[in-house]
Scaffold this motif. Sequence first.
Motif, PDB file in Angstrom:
ATOM      1  N   GLY A  14       0.810  -1.230   0.000  1.00 35.21           N
ATOM      2  CA  GLY A  14       0.000   0.000   0.000  1.00 35.21           C
ATOM      3  C   GLY A  14       0.835   1.269   0.000  1.00 35.21           C
ATOM      4  N   THR A  15       2.133   1.096  -0.034  1.00 33.91           N
ATOM      5  CA  THR A  15       3.058   2.229  -0.144  1.00 33.91           C
ATOM      6  C   THR A  15       3.231   2.664  -1.592  1.00 33.91           C
ATOM      7  OG1 THR A  15       4.794   0.578  -0.304  1.00 33.91           O
ATOM      8  CG2 THR A  15       4.413   1.539   1.870  1.00 33.91           C
ATOM      9  N   GLY A  16       2.798   1.826  -2.545  1.00 32.48           N
ATOM     10  CA  GLY A  16       2.957   2.137  -3.970  1.00 32.48           C
ATOM     11  C   GLY A  16       1.787   2.962  -4.496  1.00 32.48           C
ATOM     12  N   ASP A  17       1.864   3.303  -5.772  1.00 35.35           N
ATOM     13  CA  ASP A  17       0.881   4.221  -6.366  1.00 35.35           C
ATOM     14  C   ASP A  17      -0.559   3.718  -6.244  1.00 35.35           C
ATOM     15  OD1 ASP A  17       2.889   5.913  -7.111  1.00 35.35           O
ATOM     16  OD2 ASP A  17       3.045   5.122  -9.151  1.00 35.35           O
ATOM     17  N   GLN A  18      -0.775   2.473  -6.634  1.00 36.30           N
ATOM     18  CA  GLN A  18      -2.143   1.952  -6.692  1.00 36.30           C
ATOM     19  C   GLN A  18      -2.688   1.683  -5.287  1.00 36.30           C
ATOM     20  OE1 GLN A  18      -3.849   1.972  -9.275  1.00 36.30           O
ATOM     21  NE2 GLN A  18      -5.261   0.274  -9.461  1.00 36.30           N
ATOM     22  N   GLY A  19      -1.862   1.079  -4.451  1.00 31.25           N
ATOM     23  CA  GLY A  19      -2.305   0.761  -3.095  1.00 31.25           C
ATOM     24  C   GLY A  19      -2.599   2.012  -2.298  1.00 31.25           C
ATOM     25  N   GLY A  36       0.229  -2.138   4.414  1.00 34.63           N
ATOM     26  CA  GLY A  36       1.311  -3.088   4.620  1.00 34.63           C
ATOM     27  C   GLY A  36       2.498  -2.778   3.728  1.00 34.63           C
ATOM     28  N   SER A  37       3.662  -3.137   4.222  1.00 32.16           N
ATOM     29  CA  SER A  37       4.901  -2.918   3.471  1.00 32.16           C
ATOM     30  C   SER A  37       5.916  -3.954   3.938  1.00 32.16           C
ATOM     31  CB  SER A  37       5.436  -1.511   3.770  1.00 32.16           C
ATOM     32  OG  SER A  37       6.751  -1.358   3.282  1.00 32.16           O
ATOM     33  N   ARG A  38       6.990  -4.124   3.137  1.00 30.73           N
ATOM     34  CA  ARG A  38       8.083  -4.966   3.627  1.00 30.73           C
ATOM     35  C   ARG A  38       8.804  -4.264   4.766  1.00 30.73           C
ATOM     36  NH1 ARG A  38      11.053  -5.431  -1.870  1.00 30.73           N
ATOM     37  NH2 ARG A  38      10.124  -3.361  -1.926  1.00 30.73           N
ATOM     38  N   LYS A  39       8.704  -2.949   4.809  1.00 31.66           N
ATOM     39  CA  LYS A  39       9.404  -2.150   5.831  1.00 31.66           C
ATOM     40  C   LYS A  39       8.383  -1.326   6.605  1.00 31.66           C
ATOM     41  CE  LYS A  39      13.903  -2.580   4.640  1.00 31.66           C
ATOM     42  NZ  LYS A  39      14.539  -3.588   5.453  1.00 31.66           N
ATOM     43  N   GLU A  41       8.680   1.255   8.418  1.00 35.85           N
ATOM     44  CA  GLU A  41       8.772   2.722   8.324  1.00 35.85           C
ATOM     45  C   GLU A  41       8.125   3.262   7.056  1.00 35.85           C
ATOM     46  OE1 GLU A  41      11.344   0.665   8.725  1.00 35.85           O
ATOM     47  OE2 GLU A  41      13.096   1.221   7.525  1.00 35.85           O
ATOM     48  N   ARG A  42       8.187   2.457   5.962  1.00 34.77           N
ATOM     49  CA  ARG A  42       7.530   2.903   4.724  1.00 34.77           C
ATOM     50  C   ARG A  42       6.002   2.876   4.894  1.00 34.77           C
ATOM     51  NH1 ARG A  42       9.177   3.151  -0.187  1.00 34.77           N
ATOM     52  NH2 ARG A  42       7.750   1.640  -1.117  1.00 34.77           N
ATOM     53  N   ALA A  43       5.527   1.878   5.599  1.00 33.22           N
ATOM     54  CA  ALA A  43       4.082   1.779   5.845  1.00 33.22           C
ATOM     55  C   ALA A  43       3.613   2.940   6.723  1.00 33.22           C
ATOM     56  CB  ALA A  43       3.759   0.445   6.512  1.00 33.22           C
ATOM     57  N   SER A  77      -1.193  -5.576  -3.518  1.00 33.55           N
ATOM     58  CA  SER A  77      -0.870  -4.449  -4.406  1.00 33.55           C
ATOM     59  C   SER A  77       0.639  -4.364  -4.642  1.00 33.55           C
ATOM     60  CB  SER A  77      -1.396  -3.145  -3.788  1.00 33.55           C
ATOM     61  OG  SER A  77      -1.226  -2.085  -4.708  1.00 33.55           O
ATOM     62  N   VAL A  78       1.180  -5.484  -5.104  1.00 30.82           N
ATOM     63  CA  VAL A  78       2.616  -5.516  -5.438  1.00 30.82           C
ATOM     64  C   VAL A  78       2.741  -5.848  -6.925  1.00 30.82           C
ATOM     65  CG1 VAL A  78       3.264  -6.248  -3.098  1.00 30.82           C
ATOM     66  CG2 VAL A  78       2.924  -7.980  -4.880  1.00 30.82           C
ATOM     67  N   PRO A  79       3.853  -5.473  -7.568  1.00 23.88           N
ATOM     68  CA  PRO A  79       4.027  -5.817  -8.976  1.00 23.88           C
ATOM     69  C   PRO A  79       3.888  -7.330  -9.197  1.00 23.88           C
ATOM     70  CG  PRO A  79       5.690  -4.223  -8.288  1.00 23.88           C
ATOM     71  CD  PRO A  79       4.977  -4.677  -7.040  1.00 23.88           C
ATOM     72  N   GLU A  81       5.443  -9.627 -10.699  1.00 25.34           N
ATOM     73  CA  GLU A  81       6.593 -10.523 -10.534  1.00 25.34           C
ATOM     74  C   GLU A  81       6.911 -10.803  -9.060  1.00 25.34           C
ATOM     75  OE1 GLU A  81       6.420  -7.613 -12.084  1.00 25.34           O
ATOM     76  OE2 GLU A  81       8.271  -6.455 -11.985  1.00 25.34           O
ATOM     77  N   HIS A  82       6.313 -10.044  -8.150  1.00 24.68           N
ATOM     78  CA  HIS A  82       6.553 -10.284  -6.718  1.00 24.68           C
ATOM     79  C   HIS A  82       5.339 -10.922  -6.021  1.00 24.68           C
ATOM     80  CE1 HIS A  82      10.172  -8.224  -7.498  1.00 24.68           C
ATOM     81  NE2 HIS A  82       9.593  -7.074  -7.729  1.00 24.68           N
ATOM     82  N   THR A  83       4.368 -11.334  -6.827  1.00 23.71           N
ATOM     83  CA  THR A  83       3.144 -11.943  -6.280  1.00 23.71           C
ATOM     84  C   THR A  83       3.467 -13.214  -5.494  1.00 23.71           C
ATOM     85  OG1 THR A  83       1.902 -11.122  -8.173  1.00 23.71           O
ATOM     86  CG2 THR A  83       0.894 -12.904  -6.929  1.00 23.71           C
ATOM     87  N   PHE A 144     -10.135  -4.298  -9.665  1.00 25.11           N
ATOM     88  CA  PHE A 144      -9.389  -3.020  -9.685  1.00 25.11           C
ATOM     89  C   PHE A 144      -8.243  -2.939 -10.698  1.00 25.11           C
ATOM     90  CE2 PHE A 144     -10.729  -3.477  -5.108  1.00 25.11           C
ATOM     91  CZ  PHE A 144     -11.749  -2.542  -5.153  1.00 25.11           C
ATOM     92  N   GLN A 145      -8.106  -3.944 -11.593  1.00 24.42           N
ATOM     93  CA  GLN A 145      -6.956  -3.905 -12.507  1.00 24.42           C
ATOM     94  C   GLN A 145      -7.043  -2.768 -13.522  1.00 24.42           C
ATOM     95  OE1 GLN A 145      -8.940  -6.579 -12.085  1.00 24.42           O
ATOM     96  NE2 GLN A 145      -7.774  -8.461 -11.920  1.00 24.42           N
ATOM     97  N   ASN A 146      -8.274  -2.325 -13.827  1.00 26.62           N
ATOM     98  CA  ASN A 146      -8.426  -1.324 -14.897  1.00 26.62           C
ATOM     99  C   ASN A 146      -8.572   0.099 -14.368  1.00 26.62           C
ATOM    100  OD1 ASN A 146     -10.633  -3.720 -16.483  1.00 26.62           O
ATOM    101  ND2 ASN A 146      -8.419  -3.567 -16.692  1.00 26.62           N
ATOM    102  N   ALA A 148      -6.932   3.481 -12.801  1.00 26.88           N
ATOM    103  CA  ALA A 148      -5.614   4.126 -12.805  1.00 26.88           C
ATOM    104  C   ALA A 148      -5.302   4.743 -11.441  1.00 26.88           C
ATOM    105  CB  ALA A 148      -5.582   5.209 -13.877  1.00 26.88           C
ATOM    106  N   SER A 149      -4.049   4.607 -11.020  1.00 25.50           N
ATOM    107  CA  SER A 149      -3.649   5.112  -9.696  1.00 25.50           C
ATOM    108  C   SER A 149      -3.828   6.633  -9.586  1.00 25.50           C
ATOM    109  CB  SER A 149      -2.202   4.729  -9.390  1.00 25.50           C
ATOM    110  OG  SER A 149      -1.329   5.278 -10.347  1.00 25.50           O
ATOM    111  N   HIS A 150      -3.539   7.352 -10.676  1.00 23.55           N
ATOM    112  CA  HIS A 150      -3.705   8.811 -10.625  1.00 23.55           C
ATOM    113  C   HIS A 150      -5.142   9.187 -10.277  1.00 23.55           C
ATOM    114  CE1 HIS A 150       0.104   9.210 -12.896  1.00 23.55           C
ATOM    115  NE2 HIS A 150       0.126  10.403 -12.357  1.00 23.55           N
TER     116      HIS A 150
END
Length: 230
Positions: A14-19, A36-39, A41-43, A77-79, A81-83, A144-146, A148-150
Motif C-alpha cells: 500500500g506504499t505504492g501508487d495503486q495501493g 502493509g509494506s516490507r518495511k 517505516e515505509r508503511a 498491491s505488489v508488482p 513478478e513479486h506476487t 481493480f486492474q483497470n 488508474a492510480s492517478h
Amino acid sequence: MTTRKPDAIAILGGTGDQGLGLALRFARAGRPVVIGSRKEERALAAADEVRKAVPGADVVGLENAAATRLADLVILSVPFEHTAGTLKALKDVLAAGQIVVSMGVPLATAIGDGAVRTVGVWQGSCAELVESLVPDGVAVVSAFQNVASHRLQDLAHDVECDVIVSGAKAPRERVMALCRLVPGLRAVDGGPLANARYVEGWTALLIGLNVRYKVAEGMGFRLTHLPGAA
Ligand SMILES: NC(=O)c1ccc[n+]([C@@H]2O[C@H](COP(=O)([O-])OP(=O)(O)OC[C@H]3O[C@@H](n4cnc5c(N)ncnc54)[C@H](OP(=O)(O)O)[C@@H]3O)[C@@H](O)[C@H]2O)c1
C-alpha cells in the motif's frame, strides 16, 4: 488499530501508487485501513500521507504480515513478478475466512519487455496464480486492474471507471460492495475467477491507449447498457 476489525481493509504494498490510491479512497469512505509494506517505516510514512489527505482517517502502517492479521479483506498491491514471493511469505499468516483481492497484471515488464503486452501465466491469470498459492479456505477475488492510480489518488474528482469483479459468489459480492465506497467506481459482476484473464489483459490495452491519446492520468472502461446501472 491493534485487533482485527471486520470492516478493516489491509493493502499489502500500500506504499505504492495503486495501493496508496485505494487507501486514500477507502479511508475517505470511513473504513479502517491497514497499509502493509516490507518495511514498517515505509508503511508508517504512507499512513501519515493518508492522514494528511483525509483528516481523521482510521489508518495504520505495519509490515505485511502484521497488516494481514488485522483484516478480513487483504488487497495484494505488489508488482506481478513479486506476487508469489509475497504470498509465500504469508502462508502461515493468511487464515481461512479471509479474502485476498488480486489486482496484479502480468505485464511483460516482468521480463524486461513493454507494459503494453502481457506474459502468459501457467494458471491462466495473476488472480488464478494467487488462488494457487493461498491456504485452503482463503477466497480470492479479482478486481481493480483497470483503475488508474492517478485517478484514485485525485480525491477532488470521481474515479469514473467500471470494475469487473470475479471470484466465488459470496466473496465477490463483498468486493463489489467495496467498489461502491469509491465515488465513480461501478462494480460489475464478472463471474468466476477465470475471467480475470480478460480483465488483466485490458490493462495492457489501456496503457497503450494512454500513450497514444496522451492521457497521463489514465483512462478507464465503461460498459454500456448494463441493466440496473445508474
Ligand atoms: N499503478 C497503476 O495505475 C495500476 C493500475 C492497475 C493495476 N495496478 C496493479 O496494482 C499493483 C501495484 O501497482 P503499483 O503501481 O502500486 O506498483 P509499485 O508502486 O511498483 O509497487 C507497489 C509496492 O510493491 C512493493 N514491492 C516492490 N518490490 C517488491 C518486492 N520485491 N517484493 C514485495 N513487494 C514489493 C513495494 O512496497 P514496499 O517496498 O513498501 O514493500 C511497492 O510500494 C500491481 O500489481 C499493478 O499491476 C496498478
